[in-house]
Design a protein around this motif. Structure first.
Motif: not given
Length: 200
Positions: A14-15, A72, A86, A89-90, A93
């Protein structure tokens, strides 16, 4: 030696809390590449300044309208997860938020990934499989590795051709100097450079 327990074969990423609250305060639309990149670079800075990951961030936007989907940040060290870059993540998400593994699926607006340097070997693969229609980067030269010491891996010399073959447009050198300044700031901070085996 203790026996492995397989009772929980799951993991989550998670962020950081600061990133969530910052996302909520950003404009819903960022019309220009420079606006998008400025936000991404600031997220990359805050990530190492707040000790929540490496100096990398990536944003997913609707290419034409500039609508922000998500930004992200790198989460490798907090989660002991070498793939928590990153871009991963981005993209992950955004796909979860939009309910699709293909950000270029029929009926969706074209999506763009904005990154504060050329994606590493792993993340380049993630970009071409993600369905994004455009990639915007702050730079693509050796400066990132030279300044920070991070190992970006064996990116193909034909990486631009591979993007073009898949219909992904490339915009390079957006706020390049600002991105490099952030990497110099990271290097001066003496934060950990987490290459596995120190890149050897």
């Amino acid at each position: 030696m203790t026996q492995n327990s397989f009772s929980d074969l799951s993991f989550s990423l998670d962020m950081p809390k600061w990133a969530v609250s910052t996302l909520e305060s950003l404009p819903t639309h960022m019309p220009t590449p420079e606006e998008r990149m400025a936000a991404v670079i600031e997220f990359s800075r805050q990530n190492f300044l707040r000790n929540t990951g490496g100096p990398f961030a990536a944003g997913v936007f609707e290419r034409d309208s500039g609508r922000l989907v998500v930004i992200g940040v790198n989460r490798v060290m907090p989660y002991n997860c070498s793939s928590a870059h990153a871009e991963i993540m981005a993209l992950s998400l955004a796909q979860k938020m939009l309910g699709t593994y293909d950000l270029g699926a029929e009926g969706l607006p074209a999506h763009e990934l904005v990154v504060n340097w050329r994606p590493c070997a792993m993340c380049f693969g993630a970009v071409i499989w993600s369905g994004v229609r455009s990639l915007v980067i702050a730079g693509s030269g050796p400066e990132l590795e030279e300044i920070t010491g991070f190992d970006e891996g064996p990116v193909s010399e034909n990486w631009r051709v591979e993007l073009d073959r898949r219909g992904i447009s490339l915009t390079n050198d957006v706020l390049r100097d600002e991105a490099i300044a952030a990497y110099r700031e990271f290097a001066a901070s003496q934060n950990t450079v987490y290459n596995a085996r120190q890149g050897n």
